[in-house]
Design an enzyme around this catalytic site. Structure first.
Site: not given
Ligand code: EPZ
Length: 437
Positions: A35-36, A129, A134, A322, A414
């Site tokens: 994803k990132n 967030c 952030r 993460d 997500r």
């Protein structure tokens, strides 16, 4: 979308997950694309008017959000087959509106490509967030270093990049390097006249993969994956075909799930070279694993007696933030006291009270979670608060006795492609309850 007849409120109906714990995971699982990596890559397609084809793109709501955003900017976007996206940004706007950007922070990655391609950008500031503060000061610092005028107006980052040119800069902040900040400056510098040197650039494999895509478009980049990136601007970039690297965070999540369920799982797409800090945790916890190939790791946790660990999250190649929540969930099954310290997002502990609801002996001490194990977790109704916290709840539910009902799993969707189907294939007793929340 149903509304409430009295107050005309929109009622958002969401899915939830029901997991019956105590089943050992068994079998093979394939990790999807990262994803990132692909979110900034969608933004990178705006750097050229030629077609770009991204392959191995995961089926995630975040990806569809990003596709909607580049489409709203004017790009032709299609998804001809699963995992393949074709984007051609012939005529695009420089304005990324709040309505779109507020849905996903990663859309901040638009400021670099739009500034480089159109010499101007107006991108809404991302919202708050749950994982913590952030700020985007480093993104702005980097764009200013490239001689751009940057103003914050009406909640937008407004950039005048008509005089943009290459420069030397240090892009480190209080918490170290910035991943999307590096991506933004990199994607601006590839078309900026002159040479740019980014010191303390993010070294994440997702950034190195973005560099690989940009080089495929004709960019001149040295030092991909290292703290020093040197970019020599070129007049224009062309289209490319790029296959996104596997998701190391998803791979780490599967290894933790296998260990917590005392299962036997082969994780295809788990690349040792990108997981060394996490594998170090498994070694110190005395959870054996076997590197089967360059991109597959086998774990047999049938007879494991997990040992407690102390760990600190850091920018890559340090332990990824993460995977912090997933490690907390795993350590509830270790004999002894674990201390997991969060150095990137010191407030990123939304999973702690939910794990405690399941019977975990877990508490917060400033930026650390103190976990006393081994505890017998019991199934309970729990609430997902963010992407990785929800992955931790899935791991705890697999280890727990009884049924866990995880609410608000849109967070999970997500960042995890078909996690419930993949778990079913590994023998987990899991059910997605449609429109149940
Ligand atoms: C990326 O976010 C990832 N998101 C995040 O993954 C990940 O947690 C994070 O990197 C750290 O690894 C994407 O790639 C889309 P940062 P990013 O800028 O780029 C501070 C997930 O679960 N900072 O590297 O937004 C910041 O507050 C998500 O998949 C500044 O102070 O993170 C943080 O403490 C969540 N000023 C630290 O740096 C800035 O201008 C690292 O943030 C930018 C960041």
């Amino acid at each position: 979308m149903p509304t409430c007849k009295f107050f005309k409120w929109k009622i958002y109906i969401m899915d939830s997950l029901l997991i019956k714990g105590g089943v050992r995971l068994d079998g093979e699982v394939n990790v999807s694309g990262a994803k990132n990596a692909c979110l900034p890559m969608f933004a990178a397609t705006l750097l050229t008017d030629e077609k770009c084809v991204l392959k191995n793109v995961p089926n995630l709501s975040d990806v569809r959000f990003m596709a909607d955003i580049v489409k709203a900017l004017g790009a032709e976007v299609s998804n001809p087959v699963e995992g393949v996206w074709e984007i051609q940004a012939k005529n695009i706007s420089h304005i990324a509106p709040y309505e779109l950007v507020r849905k996903m922070r990663a859309s901040i990655c638009l400021i670099g490509p739009l500034s480089a391609r159109l010499h101007k950008a107006e991108v809404s500031l991302p919202g708050g967030c749950v994982i913590g503060a952030r700020p985007v000061d480093l993104h702005i610092k980097g764009m200013k270093a490239l001689n751009c005028q940057v103003e914050i107006e009406r909640g937008y980052i407004c950039i005048d990049a008509r005089r943009m040119r290459g420069a030397q800069m240090y892009l480190g902040g209080r918490f170290g390097s910035t991943v999307t900040g590096t991506a933004n400056v990199l994607m601006a510098a590839v078309l900026a006249p002159g040479t740019t040197v980014i010191e303390n650039a993010a070294c994440e494999p997702e950034i190195a993969d973005l560099c690989k895509m940009l080089v495929g478009m004709g960019a001149l980049i040295e030092g991909a994956g290292s703290p020093t990136l040197t970019i020599t601007g070129v007049p224009r970039l062309g289209g490319t075909q790029h296959s996104v690297l596997p998701d190391r965070i998803e791979a780490g999540t599967w290894l933790a799930a296998a260990a917590a369920s005392k299962g036997k799982v082969l994780v295809n797409g788990a690349q040792k070279k990108y997981l060394s800090s996490f594998l170090d945790i498994l070694e110190r916890a005395e959870c054996p694993y076997e590197v089967r190939s360059q991109d597959s790791i086998y774990i047999d946790a049938t007879n494991v007696k997990l040992k407690p660990v102390e760990a600190v999250t850091l920018p890559y190649p340090g332990l990824p933030t993460d995977l912090q929540a997933q490690i907390c969930a795993l350590m509830t099954q270790a004999d002894g006291i674990s201390i997991i310290t969060e150095r990137i997002y010191p407030e990123r502990f939304m999973h702690v009270p939910e794990l405690a609801r399941m019977g975990a002996n877990i508490s917060r001490e400033g930026p650390s979670a103190i976990i006393s194990g081994k505890t017998k977790l019991s199934g309970a109704p729990v609430m997902a608060s963010d992407l990785r916290a929800s992955a931790a709840l899935v791991i705890a539910a697999l280890a727990a006795k009884g049924e866990t009902h995880i609410h608000r799993i849109y967070h999970l969707d997500r960042g995890y492609d078909s996690i419930d189907k993949k778990l079913q294939l590994l023998g987990a007793k899991i059910e997605r309850l449609k429109n149940s929340d």
